[in-house]
Write a protein that holds these residues in place. Sequence first.
Motif, PDB file in Angstrom:
ATOM      1  N   ARG A   1       0.826  -1.213   0.000  1.00  0.00           N
ATOM      2  CA  ARG A   1       0.000   0.000   0.000  1.00  0.00           C
ATOM      3  C   ARG A   1       0.861   1.264   0.000  1.00  0.00           C
ATOM      4  NH1 ARG A   1      -4.886  -0.673  -1.644  1.00  0.00           N
ATOM      5  NH2 ARG A   1      -5.760   0.959  -0.301  1.00  0.00           N
ATOM      6  N   ARG A   2       2.015   1.177   0.609  1.00  0.00           N
ATOM      7  CA  ARG A   2       2.954   2.310   0.570  1.00  0.00           C
ATOM      8  C   ARG A   2       4.061   1.958  -0.429  1.00  0.00           C
ATOM      9  NH1 ARG A   2       2.856   6.515   3.677  1.00  0.00           N
ATOM     10  NH2 ARG A   2       5.120   6.828   3.789  1.00  0.00           N
ATOM     11  N   ILE A   3       3.967   2.561  -1.592  1.00  0.00           N
ATOM     12  CA  ILE A   3       4.874   2.241  -2.692  1.00  0.00           C
ATOM     13  C   ILE A   3       5.663   3.499  -3.048  1.00  0.00           C
ATOM     14  CG2 ILE A   3       5.044   1.463  -5.091  1.00  0.00           C
ATOM     15  CD1 ILE A   3       2.307   0.049  -4.639  1.00  0.00           C
ATOM     16  N   GLY A   4       6.959   3.447  -2.851  1.00  0.00           N
ATOM     17  CA  GLY A   4       7.801   4.572  -3.217  1.00  0.00           C
ATOM     18  C   GLY A   4       8.020   4.625  -4.722  1.00  0.00           C
ATOM     19  N   PHE A   5       8.270   5.826  -5.215  1.00  0.00           N
ATOM     20  CA  PHE A   5       8.531   6.012  -6.641  1.00  0.00           C
ATOM     21  C   PHE A   5       9.761   6.895  -6.812  1.00  0.00           C
ATOM     22  CE2 PHE A   5       8.030   8.246 -10.730  1.00  0.00           C
ATOM     23  CZ  PHE A   5       7.870   7.166 -11.588  1.00  0.00           C
ATOM     24  N   ILE A   6      10.768   6.388  -7.543  1.00  0.00           N
ATOM     25  CA  ILE A   6      11.949   7.188  -7.870  1.00  0.00           C
ATOM     26  C   ILE A   6      11.787   7.631  -9.317  1.00  0.00           C
ATOM     27  CG2 ILE A   6      14.461   7.301  -7.913  1.00  0.00           C
ATOM     28  CD1 ILE A   6      14.523   4.911  -6.013  1.00  0.00           C
ATOM     29  N   ALA A   7      11.596   8.939  -9.509  1.00  0.00           N
ATOM     30  CA  ALA A   7      11.220   9.483 -10.809  1.00  0.00           C
ATOM     31  C   ALA A   7      12.435   9.700 -11.701  1.00  0.00           C
ATOM     32  CB  ALA A   7      10.475  10.801 -10.618  1.00  0.00           C
ATOM     33  N   GLY A   8      12.171   9.822 -12.996  1.00  0.00           N
ATOM     34  CA  GLY A   8      13.194  10.210 -13.947  1.00  0.00           C
ATOM     35  C   GLY A   8      13.207  11.719 -14.126  1.00  0.00           C
TER      36      GLY A   8
ATOM     37  N   LEU B   1       6.404  10.001  -0.843  1.00  0.00           N
ATOM     38  CA  LEU B   1       6.908   8.737  -1.384  1.00  0.00           C
ATOM     39  C   LEU B   1       7.446   8.877  -2.804  1.00  0.00           C
ATOM     40  CD1 LEU B   1       4.179   6.207  -0.139  1.00  0.00           C
ATOM     41  CD2 LEU B   1       6.483   6.543   0.760  1.00  0.00           C
ATOM     42  N   ILE B   2       7.350  10.080  -3.374  1.00  0.00           N
ATOM     43  CA  ILE B   2       7.847  10.336  -4.721  1.00  0.00           C
ATOM     44  C   ILE B   2       9.123  11.164  -4.607  1.00  0.00           C
ATOM     45  CG2 ILE B   2       7.349  11.364  -6.966  1.00  0.00           C
ATOM     46  CD1 ILE B   2       4.346  10.992  -6.312  1.00  0.00           C
ATOM     47  N   VAL B   3      10.246  10.588  -5.026  1.00  0.00           N
ATOM     48  CA  VAL B   3      11.540  11.274  -4.898  1.00  0.00           C
ATOM     49  C   VAL B   3      12.163  11.450  -6.281  1.00  0.00           C
ATOM     50  CG1 VAL B   3      11.928  10.423  -2.558  1.00  0.00           C
ATOM     51  CG2 VAL B   3      12.789   9.107  -4.499  1.00  0.00           C
ATOM     52  N   PRO B   4      12.979  12.488  -6.447  1.00  0.00           N
ATOM     53  CA  PRO B   4      13.563  12.756  -7.775  1.00  0.00           C
ATOM     54  C   PRO B   4      14.693  11.806  -8.119  1.00  0.00           C
ATOM     55  CG  PRO B   4      14.365  14.355  -6.179  1.00  0.00           C
ATOM     56  CD  PRO B   4      13.336  13.530  -5.464  1.00  0.00           C
ATOM     57  N   GLY B   5      14.896  11.601  -9.424  1.00  0.00           N
ATOM     58  CA  GLY B   5      16.002  10.797  -9.930  1.00  0.00           C
ATOM     59  C   GLY B   5      16.373  11.264 -11.324  1.00  0.00           C
ATOM     60  N   ASP B   6      17.398  10.633 -11.909  1.00  0.00           N
ATOM     61  CA  ASP B   6      17.846  11.039 -13.242  1.00  0.00           C
ATOM     62  C   ASP B   6      18.094   9.849 -14.170  1.00  0.00           C
ATOM     63  OD1 ASP B   6      20.168   9.921 -12.254  1.00  0.00           O
ATOM     64  OD2 ASP B   6      21.294  11.804 -12.172  1.00  0.00           O
ATOM     65  N   PHE B   7      17.563   8.680 -13.801  1.00  0.00           N
ATOM     66  CA  PHE B   7      17.698   7.423 -14.539  1.00  0.00           C
ATOM     67  C   PHE B   7      19.016   6.695 -14.259  1.00  0.00           C
ATOM     68  CE2 PHE B   7      14.609   8.586 -18.250  1.00  0.00           C
ATOM     69  CZ  PHE B   7      13.541   8.256 -17.438  1.00  0.00           C
ATOM     70  N   TYR B   8      19.952   7.278 -13.516  1.00  0.00           N
ATOM     71  CA  TYR B   8      21.247   6.653 -13.281  1.00  0.00           C
ATOM     72  C   TYR B   8      21.326   6.042 -11.872  1.00  0.00           C
ATOM     73  CZ  TYR B   8      22.677   8.825 -17.626  1.00  0.00           C
ATOM     74  OH  TYR B   8      22.764   9.189 -18.952  1.00  0.00           O
ATOM     75  N   HIS B   9      22.310   5.136 -11.689  1.00  0.00           N
ATOM     76  CA  HIS B   9      22.425   4.350 -10.458  1.00  0.00           C
ATOM     77  C   HIS B   9      22.430   5.213  -9.198  1.00  0.00           C
ATOM     78  CE1 HIS B   9      24.163   1.651 -13.561  1.00  0.00           C
ATOM     79  NE2 HIS B   9      23.659   0.682 -12.833  1.00  0.00           N
ATOM     80  N   GLU B  10      23.246   6.258  -9.205  1.00  0.00           N
ATOM     81  CA  GLU B  10      23.439   7.030  -7.972  1.00  0.00           C
ATOM     82  C   GLU B  10      22.148   7.653  -7.473  1.00  0.00           C
ATOM     83  OE1 GLU B  10      26.306  10.546  -6.124  1.00  0.00           O
ATOM     84  OE2 GLU B  10      26.653   9.794  -8.147  1.00  0.00           O
TER      85      GLU B  10
END
Length: 354
Positions: free
Chosen positions: A196-203, A232-241
């Motif tokens: 029910r609590r699903i995190g999302f790492i965005a591109g 639960l929505i956090v920023p990302g850039d498509f890369y591992h780090e």
Amino acid sequence: MAGKRAQRTTGTQGPEGAAKVTISEIAREAGVSVPTVSRVVNGRSDVSPGTRARVEDLLHRHGYRRRPGAPGARAALLDLVFNDLDSPWAVEIIRGVEEVAHEQGMGTVVSAIHDRAGAARQWMTNLRARASDGVILVTSMLEPGPGLHDELRRLGVPLVVIDPAGSPATEVFTVGATNWAGGMAATEHLLGLGHRRIGFIAGPPRLLCSRARLDGYRAALDVGGAPVDDELIVPGDFYHESGFTGTNRLLDLDEPPTAIFAASDQMALGAIEALRQRGLRVPEDMSIVGFDDLPEVRWSSPPLTTVRQPLSDMGKLAARAVLDLARSVEPASPRVELSTELVIRASTTNPRRV
């Protein structure tokens, strides 16, 4: 490699001292591109019969004769342009384009812009020099705006875009994947397991594909009756780090998620490493889903559940489309989206009951 290419701008003197006619003039009168006329002149087979007949008739009427081959004449080329090349994702696109180029006896020039000052201008200078038959842009900051499109049209070079960063001009053919449906399928899978609590790492938010995956995630939560929690929505850039950093940020919440959907496989692998360093297990302590289905994720530990997008097929379709445009064959639709598919492996399971 393909046979020698005729010069784009000069022909030979016509009968009885008539003025020279150029390939550009023939192309304009025939209503086709310069590369198409060049193919007819060089006897290439990849021109439709009707177009070939029209061009040959004009060549005959104008008395055009091919100039003897000049030293250093170029083989037929496709230009494939990325913003960056430091990803297995790019390799899969290249694989598809190269397969089609090889079938057609063509070469492929791969470039990366890297957001460097003046890089786009230098690329255009190089493009003019090598007289490319077509350009494929891939999620590039070199967006197909009026300036670029007008210049390519002036050069007689067709353009296709894979995963446009923004909204391209309406006349530009684009190839993508069903990112929204893929984002929804990944999230529905986790909801079906009981999360029910699903995190999302965005591109990167500038990319249409990133925003579509996030929208699919939100839609699945809404349909499934789970709350959409912005923390639960956090920023990302498509890369591992960024997957590593985003996962640590989610784990530091007062109420961490029980599952994470990362908008790329590379971020998902970064998430798995962050969990490993905290002594947490996948999927027992945290389920992980990625997006792309890169070859390496079948061999990760554990093998990654992910959304497969047909990257190589996207490259093939873009290459065939740009070659069709070079032959003055218009696509049936200016937008094509290939289907994504959820691939379930060992990185997801039911949430642990405390």
